[in-house]
Write a protein that holds these residues in place. Sequence first.
Motif, PDB file in Angstrom:
ATOM      1  N   LEU A  50       0.818  -1.214   0.000  1.00  0.00           N
ATOM      2  CA  LEU A  50       0.000   0.000   0.000  1.00  0.00           C
ATOM      3  C   LEU A  50       0.849   1.260   0.000  1.00  0.00           C
ATOM      4  O   LEU A  50       0.562   2.218  -0.736  1.00  0.00           O
ATOM      5  CB  LEU A  50      -0.944   0.000   1.201  1.00  0.00           C
ATOM      6  N   LEU A  51       1.897   1.283   0.822  1.00  0.00           N
ATOM      7  CA  LEU A  51       2.748   2.470   0.885  1.00  0.00           C
ATOM      8  C   LEU A  51       3.498   2.682  -0.424  1.00  0.00           C
ATOM      9  O   LEU A  51       3.851   3.815  -0.766  1.00  0.00           O
ATOM     10  CB  LEU A  51       3.721   2.365   2.058  1.00  0.00           C
ATOM     11  N   LEU A  88       8.555   2.910   6.733  1.00  0.00           N
ATOM     12  CA  LEU A  88       8.309   4.335   6.481  1.00  0.00           C
ATOM     13  C   LEU A  88       9.543   5.064   5.979  1.00  0.00           C
ATOM     14  O   LEU A  88       9.418   6.137   5.383  1.00  0.00           O
ATOM     15  CB  LEU A  88       7.824   5.030   7.759  1.00  0.00           C
ATOM     16  N   ALA A  89      10.702   4.522   6.224  1.00  0.00           N
ATOM     17  CA  ALA A  89      11.942   5.242   5.902  1.00  0.00           C
ATOM     18  C   ALA A  89      12.011   5.558   4.414  1.00  0.00           C
ATOM     19  O   ALA A  89      11.845   4.683   3.555  1.00  0.00           O
ATOM     20  CB  ALA A  89      13.155   4.401   6.311  1.00  0.00           C
ATOM     21  N   GLY A  90      12.227   6.824   4.114  1.00  0.00           N
ATOM     22  CA  GLY A  90      12.383   7.249   2.735  1.00  0.00           C
ATOM     23  C   GLY A  90      11.097   7.371   1.943  1.00  0.00           C
ATOM     24  O   GLY A  90      11.132   7.690   0.754  1.00  0.00           O
ATOM     25  N   ARG A  91       9.964   7.131   2.578  1.00  0.00           N
ATOM     26  CA  ARG A  91       8.689   7.233   1.868  1.00  0.00           C
ATOM     27  C   ARG A  91       8.256   8.697   1.775  1.00  0.00           C
ATOM     28  O   ARG A  91       8.350   9.450   2.742  1.00  0.00           O
ATOM     29  CB  ARG A  91       7.590   6.470   2.611  1.00  0.00           C
ATOM     30  N   ASP A  92       7.740   9.078   0.624  1.00  0.00           N
ATOM     31  CA  ASP A  92       7.214  10.429   0.445  1.00  0.00           C
ATOM     32  C   ASP A  92       5.731  10.419   0.809  1.00  0.00           C
ATOM     33  O   ASP A  92       4.850  10.526  -0.040  1.00  0.00           O
ATOM     34  CB  ASP A  92       7.423  10.903  -0.989  1.00  0.00           C
ATOM     35  N   VAL A  93       5.460  10.232   2.117  1.00  0.00           N
ATOM     36  CA  VAL A  93       4.102  10.287   2.639  1.00  0.00           C
ATOM     37  C   VAL A  93       4.105  11.209   3.857  1.00  0.00           C
ATOM     38  O   VAL A  93       5.150  11.469   4.450  1.00  0.00           O
ATOM     39  CB  VAL A  93       3.568   8.894   3.046  1.00  0.00           C
ATOM     40  N   ARG A  94       2.935  11.700   4.203  1.00  0.00           N
ATOM     41  CA  ARG A  94       2.779  12.507   5.415  1.00  0.00           C
ATOM     42  C   ARG A  94       2.084  11.626   6.446  1.00  0.00           C
ATOM     43  O   ARG A  94       0.864  11.513   6.462  1.00  0.00           O
ATOM     44  CB  ARG A  94       1.987  13.777   5.121  1.00  0.00           C
TER      45      ARG A  94
END
Length: 292
Positions: free
Chosen positions: A133-134, A160-166
């Motif tokens: 999903l991420l 989550l590391a390096g993901r362009d999400v808020r």
Amino acid sequence: MPSPSESPVEQVVTPRVLRAWPLPDPAGGKESRGTVLVVGGSRYTPGAVLLAGVAALRAGAGRLQLAVVQSTAAALSIAVPEAKVVGLPETDAGSVSGDVPQHVLEMAGKADVVTIGPGLDDIDETTRLMEALLGAVRPGTPVVLDAYALGALSAHPELLAGRDVRAVLTPNTTEAGHLLGRDPGDDLAAAAAELAGRHGAVVTLYGHIATPDGRAWREESGDVGLGTSGSGDVRAGIVAGLLGRGADPAQAACWGAYVHAGCGRRLAPRHGHLGYLARELVDEVAATIAMV
């Protein structure tokens, strides 16, 4: 920014603070208030997705999509006729499988907010689910992680590391302990700040809100009655709904903490400080926001 062991200076969340930080009030139709996708719900806990999803609508989200195991999808679509409900593959034990269908990944890629975790019950499958999903969401999409999604993150912080999400993390104290790798102790402000810095996310922990850049708030009006089954799902849904209507993650977390507590305050005269239900909290969300 405070060091990991240092408690940050918190601003108390009050109606005056929130009125000076008004929520977006989008004009136009439901599209202007965002599409919220909630992914979770094992065979035995589909109600967690219902609570989170309806809370998101009550908080102002324009459109709601729910993804749960195939065996409960039809029942959930009847229980929440306002939502698009899709089925997910499930394991023999009734958990959501990490083999996410392409059409669900496409839904995640189009959603304005994705919430993962309510009702999930298998860490390994949840890890696979989150990876898929991420990887599918659009850059900059707000993502709310709750319940078993936080358990997966504690075991695999690289999710989550390096993901362009808020990202907004909504742990309870037990989940915060798993994320920290130790008991969070009494200084929950410091625990929230450490988690925010570690994961580059906004964290809302038992009334304490922290951001990666060192800002911090405290909501003081929460009551013991909020510690009831399903209450955390409602809180995650409120945050998701506020994000859907355009709030930034810190604002959604602060308003969400206040509104969640306020729903309990509204119910206490009728039910006492103990005994009200999470589904009753949901019914107070819109009125609580309107009264700020």
